[in-house]
Design an enzyme around this catalytic site. Sequence first.
Site, short mmCIF file in Angstrom:
data_model
loop_
_atom_site.label_atom_id
_atom_site.label_comp_id
_atom_site.label_asym_id
_atom_site.label_seq_id
_atom_site.Cartn_x
_atom_site.Cartn_y
_atom_site.Cartn_z
N SER A 20 -0.34 4.88 -4.39
CA SER A 20 -1.76 5.14 -4.88
C SER A 20 -2.43 4.07 -5.60
O SER A 20 -1.49 3.03 -6.43
CB SER A 20 -1.84 6.70 -5.10
OG SER A 20 -1.99 6.77 -6.36
N LYS A 21 -3.85 4.37 -5.69
CA LYS A 21 -4.10 3.50 -6.86
C LYS A 21 -3.30 3.98 -8.34
O LYS A 21 -3.99 2.92 -9.01
CB LYS A 21 -6.08 3.73 -6.74
CG LYS A 21 -7.31 3.51 -5.69
CD LYS A 21 -8.05 3.11 -5.58
CE LYS A 21 -8.23 4.72 -5.52
NZ LYS A 21 -9.57 4.86 -4.92
#
Length: 510
Positions: free
Chosen positions: A261-262
Amino acid sequence: MSLEKPVRVRYAPSPTGLQHIGGVRTALFNYLFAASLGGRFILRLEDTDRTRSDPAYVQNLYESFAWLGLRWDEGPDTGGPYAPYVQSERADLYRRYAGELLDRGEAYRCFCTGERLERIRHEREASHSGVTGYDRFCRDIPREEADARAAAGEACTVRLKIPLDASGPSTCFTDRLLGEIEWKNADVSPDPVLLKSDGFPTYHLANVVDDHLMGISHVLRAQEWLSSTPLHVIMYRAFGWEPPEFCHLPMVMGQDGKKLSKRHGAASVDEFRRQGYLPEALINYVALLGASYEEGASYEEGSSQRKADIYSLEELAASFSLDKLNKAPAVFDYQKLEWYNGQYIRMKDDEALAALALPYAGGIFAGNEATAAERRVFTAAMPLVRERAVFLPDIPAKLAYLFRDPPAAPTEVFIPQKLGLAQAAALLRMGRELLPALAALDDAGAEALVKERAAKESVKLGDLLMPLRAALTGSRVSPPLFGSIRLLGADRALARVDRALAQMDRALAR
Ligand code: GLU
């Protein structure tokens, strides 16, 4: 020869966010699988979640895949024999198929209100019963009664009847990668909603109906969908359809073992593109996420003799096979991707690399945009930076000194180690004399000239070149000096040296 179904696979994203690397991996594997077998790759937009779907994300999807150079054979924009490929344009169809399941006695109308569902949830929570999901309250309402209530306008959903015992206590299917999967029906969500009260389908109904109608032969999707598959298999059986082959792809994780994810770094295609990755590098790296191509020839971290699997999309397509998939989750390694990016940068010729790097060059030219002459210099400078660039923005950043005079450096920057300011100024004057000749010589000629001069004056070559480099580029570290001198031209180079000499003379006079 067996009469096998033609190979048709799909990427079925929900446009509820930016295109993520996990989605790209799924799309790429489907693409490669189809390409390796002469099958067709289909894009289908699963936009039935009306509140979360956004046309901006559809646009982002098109742009991301256009940039990656990944094309589908059928899809919303390309059309095809099974159009429309957008689920929100197929709502009537799902209603019809929900009706078919009602007719077959495999589904039922549910009139439970949101409040009732909420209430039983609370009651169960309060009693710590551990039971979750729908309590099947409407499952046994006689069909005529349910039809009459619906006809009278009472709001209802349509729910799937998960077999309770008659057809066995579990649902089995074969996953191409994971093998035989047996799932207890008791662990399948109790009678999930297929059609919502607004007449829109849920993911499960639309997904299964479309995979069937679009002739999808293999479903290759991330392992996070594995838990939906028993439910889908139950639906295929309820319809009397043959399910496709399933293959759940290993998850893509960050180094910490959590889903990528980010938090781990760039995760959307947009972000990688902005950072200056090349699409070929991303494709090459992502193709290895959860698959192994050639034994032995792989990237070796930290080794000076790095080997790697460098494959073009065509090469990947030629050798892809489900047998090359790994069961274990893939760990996304940003360093390895960077290494790939550097490799692909090195494979570009001057023209191509300059064109790719130019959009990242904001502010390095004399004016807002590069003039034709500056563009020529920029292109001719690619050999100076190609070997060491990792990202596209590195390229203009390293070349700014070619276009604007570098800011005046502190005087110490011009002084070689163990020498004084006066000696540095004398060395720079020596270098200055050579400039007109250096600007006209190739690397070998320039090297011979400076060596000869250094020997004649009994100075170290490095001491001769260091003040010159600092005067011309504003720094002791720069791209190769002789190439820089040629690109600056003798006049510009002389002017910069004179500026530095004036600065040194002022300091000496103090
Ligand atoms: N729409 C689902 C998604 O967003 C599709 C999952 C599947 O491939 O069945 O990923």
